[in-house]
Design a protein around this motif. Structure first.
Motif, PDB file in Angstrom:
ATOM      1  N   UNK A  40      56.535  29.810  -1.390  1.00 59.74           N
ATOM      2  CA  UNK A  40      55.084  29.902  -1.472  1.00 59.74           C
ATOM      3  C   UNK A  40      54.457  29.439  -0.155  1.00 59.74           C
ATOM      4  N   UNK A  41      53.661  30.300   0.440  1.00 55.05           N
ATOM      5  CA  UNK A  41      53.017  29.937   1.704  1.00 55.05           C
ATOM      6  C   UNK A  41      51.952  28.871   1.464  1.00 55.05           C
ATOM      7  N   UNK A  42      51.962  27.862   2.289  1.00 55.32           N
ATOM      8  CA  UNK A  42      50.981  26.793   2.168  1.00 55.32           C
ATOM      9  C   UNK A  42      50.527  26.376   3.562  1.00 55.32           C
ATOM     10  N   UNK A  43      49.257  26.019   3.670  1.00 53.70           N
ATOM     11  CA  UNK A  43      48.742  25.555   4.961  1.00 53.70           C
ATOM     12  C   UNK A  43      49.285  24.182   5.309  1.00 53.70           C
ATOM     13  N   UNK A  44      49.753  23.452   4.292  1.00 56.29           N
ATOM     14  CA  UNK A  44      50.323  22.137   4.537  1.00 56.29           C
ATOM     15  C   UNK A  44      51.803  22.268   4.880  1.00 56.29           C
ATOM     16  N   UNK A  45      52.325  21.243   5.486  1.00 61.73           N
ATOM     17  CA  UNK A  45      53.757  21.206   5.816  1.00 61.73           C
ATOM     18  C   UNK A  45      54.300  19.863   5.347  1.00 61.73           C
ATOM     19  N   UNK A  46      54.316  19.697   4.033  1.00 63.43           N
ATOM     20  CA  UNK A  46      54.728  18.431   3.448  1.00 63.43           C
ATOM     21  C   UNK A  46      56.196  18.517   3.032  1.00 63.43           C
ATOM     22  N   UNK A  47      56.970  17.539   3.446  1.00 59.44           N
ATOM     23  CA  UNK A  47      58.376  17.459   3.061  1.00 59.44           C
ATOM     24  C   UNK A  47      58.584  16.249   2.161  1.00 59.44           C
ATOM     25  N   UNK A  48      59.581  16.342   1.303  1.00 62.57           N
ATOM     26  CA  UNK A  48      59.938  15.227   0.435  1.00 62.57           C
ATOM     27  C   UNK A  48      61.435  15.288   0.163  1.00 62.57           C
ATOM     28  N   UNK A  49      61.989  14.150  -0.192  1.00 61.98           N
ATOM     29  CA  UNK A  49      63.405  14.069  -0.540  1.00 61.98           C
ATOM     30  C   UNK A  49      63.539  13.650  -1.999  1.00 61.98           C
ATOM     31  N   UNK A  50      64.691  13.937  -2.575  1.00 58.22           N
ATOM     32  CA  UNK A  50      64.934  13.564  -3.966  1.00 58.22           C
ATOM     33  C   UNK A  50      66.426  13.310  -4.163  1.00 58.22           C
ATOM     34  N   UNK A  51      66.750  12.169  -4.745  1.00 53.46           N
ATOM     35  CA  UNK A  51      68.127  11.908  -5.145  1.00 53.46           C
ATOM     36  C   UNK A  51      68.383  12.564  -6.491  1.00 53.46           C
ATOM     37  N   UNK A  52      69.437  13.368  -6.554  1.00 54.28           N
ATOM     38  CA  UNK A  52      69.812  13.990  -7.827  1.00 54.28           C
ATOM     39  C   UNK A  52      70.275  12.891  -8.780  1.00 54.28           C
ATOM     40  N   UNK A  53      69.743  12.864 -10.023  1.00 55.45           N
ATOM     41  CA  UNK A  53      70.190  11.837 -10.971  1.00 55.45           C
ATOM     42  C   UNK A  53      71.711  11.849 -11.129  1.00 55.45           C
ATOM     43  N   UNK A  54      72.273  10.683 -11.282  1.00 54.12           N
ATOM     44  CA  UNK A  54      73.734  10.554 -11.388  1.00 54.12           C
ATOM     45  C   UNK A  54      74.260  11.349 -12.580  1.00 54.12           C
ATOM     46  N   UNK A  55      75.375  12.023 -12.366  1.00 57.37           N
ATOM     47  CA  UNK A  55      76.045  12.868 -13.359  1.00 57.37           C
ATOM     48  C   UNK A  55      75.263  14.141 -13.668  1.00 57.37           C
ATOM     49  N   UNK A  56      74.243  14.470 -12.869  1.00 58.32           N
ATOM     50  CA  UNK A  56      73.469  15.682 -13.118  1.00 58.32           C
ATOM     51  C   UNK A  56      73.679  16.731 -12.014  1.00 58.32           C
ATOM     52  N   UNK A  57      74.628  16.497 -11.125  1.00 53.22           N
ATOM     53  CA  UNK A  57      74.807  17.397  -9.984  1.00 53.22           C
ATOM     54  C   UNK A  57      75.131  18.829 -10.396  1.00 53.22           C
ATOM     55  N   UNK A  58      75.818  19.013 -11.532  1.00 53.90           N
ATOM     56  CA  UNK A  58      76.195  20.362 -11.962  1.00 53.90           C
ATOM     57  C   UNK A  58      75.174  20.989 -12.895  1.00 53.90           C
ATOM     58  N   UNK A  59      74.116  20.265 -13.204  1.00 56.48           N
ATOM     59  CA  UNK A  59      73.066  20.824 -14.041  1.00 56.48           C
ATOM     60  C   UNK A  59      72.420  21.997 -13.298  1.00 56.48           C
ATOM     61  N   UNK A  60      72.031  23.017 -14.049  1.00 54.77           N
ATOM     62  CA  UNK A  60      71.466  24.214 -13.434  1.00 54.77           C
ATOM     63  C   UNK A  60      70.282  23.921 -12.522  1.00 54.77           C
ATOM     64  N   UNK A  61      69.454  22.958 -12.916  1.00 54.31           N
ATOM     65  CA  UNK A  61      68.243  22.694 -12.147  1.00 54.31           C
ATOM     66  C   UNK A  61      68.570  22.227 -10.736  1.00 54.31           C
TER      67      UNK A  61
END
Length: 403
Positions: A40-61
């Motif tokens: 999605x094109x946005x005029x902002x250039x905001x970045x963020x990081x996220x730690x994947x919850x433990x034991x959820x690495x293979x979850x589809x999301x």
């Protein structure tokens, strides 16, 4: 080959790059990093990081392209999301975030400063989950059946069985409450309770039926999913239920894992639109006349995400067929997830052209609405009596608004 971090200086819509790095707290273990740029094109250039919850690495999301896209669509203000997974059970997340800050700064667009790269927390109510089966249907694709323990209000925990589709990784398609069995015993399915957020409002819509129901009222349900609504209509309200489900594998799962028994409903495998049109042309009134028609169908596309109902289902000829299968005091109830305000307004306009009156229930979850259309003008009296049902259903009776 070393990764050239200069490629991350600018946003490249829909770009996805993944790689592994040593865990700074435990160099012998690897972390998986995925850098996702929003489509999605946005005029902002905001970045963020996220730690994947433990034991959820293979979850589809967290592990599929469609899952990553859904994360980004749920974070419209974020242009770049940096996912980091693989932390150990004993990992201190706050300490790991501090050690990873130089990395996320290096992976952020050039114009951002240190303070502009927050770590987001992925929150849902799942405490634990057990995968029961993965299956593939010819129409809906890969599916996951899982038992989950979720955190309710005031620290209360509840167990549920869920059906999810891979094409919409974080959407719960169907769920029922379960009671775990003791060692070696099967779980008990609680089919007389409605836990999926929009099912209680759909049941509350029965109060708009324009006459007193006698004998066995008849319901037609387009879209079966796990079958929770069909089972409830039969077991709790005594309806004679007919269902239509396009994917035979979904029907197998409903019967095998969600308690939909053969005697609860007569279910036809086929396209709901074609079924309605064929039924509306039938000369047999006993076959085609229902007290209520309930539709629970969704569609999805890569950019706009999930919406309901599919556009083809609300064409004028389809709505005329829907009206044709209902008795004069019957109601048409449909779950709506509008992708835009314009879509929803156009949807209501088409309904008003075909049906006598239109009502709405705001489910209150920021996503679902239930529309109720009546074949004839009501006289103001309540139809089907629901006083003996759970308070959650009665609450939504009071929430019905004519629009």
């Amino acid at each position: 080959m070393a990764l050239d971090v200069r490629i991350f200086e600018t946003i490249s819509p829909s770009r996805f790059i993944s790689f592994t790095i040593p865990n700074p707290n435990s160099p012998s273990h690897l972390l998986r990093v995925a850098v996702l740029d929003s489509p999605i094109h946005s005029s902002t250039r905001i970045a963020a990081a996220m730690l994947v919850p433990k034991h959820r690495e293979t979850d589809w999301i967290f592990s599929t392209e469609s899952g990553h896209l859904q994360l980004l669509l749920n974070l419209p203000e974020i242009s770049r999301l940096i996912l980091i997974g693989g932390a150990s059970d004993t990992e201190d997340n706050e300490r790991l975030e501090q050690r990873l800050k130089p990395l996320v700064i290096a992976l952020s667009p050039k114009t951002l400063t240190k303070e502009e790269v927050p770590f987001l927390i992925y929150e849902d109510d799942v405490v634990s989950r057990v995968e029961i089966e993965r299956s593939v249907g010819p129409y809906v694709g890969e599916m996951l059946i899982e038992d989950v323990e979720i955190e309710m209000d005031l620290g209360v925990r509840e167990f549920r069985r869920r059906l999810r589709f891979k094409r919409m990784p974080n959407l719960v398609q169907s769920e029922i409450k379960i009671v775990p069995g003791r060692s070696g015993e099967e779980v008990k399915l609680q089919l007389r309770e409605l836990v999926h957020p929009y099912l209680a409002p759909m049941v509350a819509s029965l109060s708009l039926i324009g006459y007193e129901l006698r004998g066995k009222p008849k319901a037609l349900c387009i879209g079966v999913g796990g079958g929770g609504l069909l089972s409830f209509l039969k077991l709790e309200l005594g309806f004679e239920v007919t269902g239509v489900e396009i994917d035979p594998e979904v029907l197998r799962i409903a019967r095998g894992y969600f308690g939909l028994e053969e005697g609860f409903a007569s279910v036809h495998v086929g396209d709901g639109v074609e079924f309605l049109k064929r039924l509306s042309c039938s000369d047999d009134d006993d076959e085609r006349k229902f007290d209520v028609l309930m539709v629970d169908l969704d569609s999805s596309d890569p950019i706009h995400g999930v919406s309901a109902p599919p556009v083809e289902f609300v064409a004028r000829d389809v709505l005329l067929a829907a009206r044709g299968v209902l008795v004069s005091g019957g109601v048409f109830v449909i779950n709506v997830i509008p992708p835009s305000k314009r879509f929803y307004e156009e949807l209501k306009y088409v309904f008003r052209e075909v049906f006598a009156e239109l009502y709405e229930i705001d489910v209150g979850n920021g996503e679902n609405f239930v529309l109720i259309a009546t074949v004839s003008v009501r006289d103001g009296k309540r139809g089907f009596t629901l006083e003996n049902l759970a308070p959650v259903v009665l609450k939504y009776i009071d929430a019905i608004q004519r629009i």
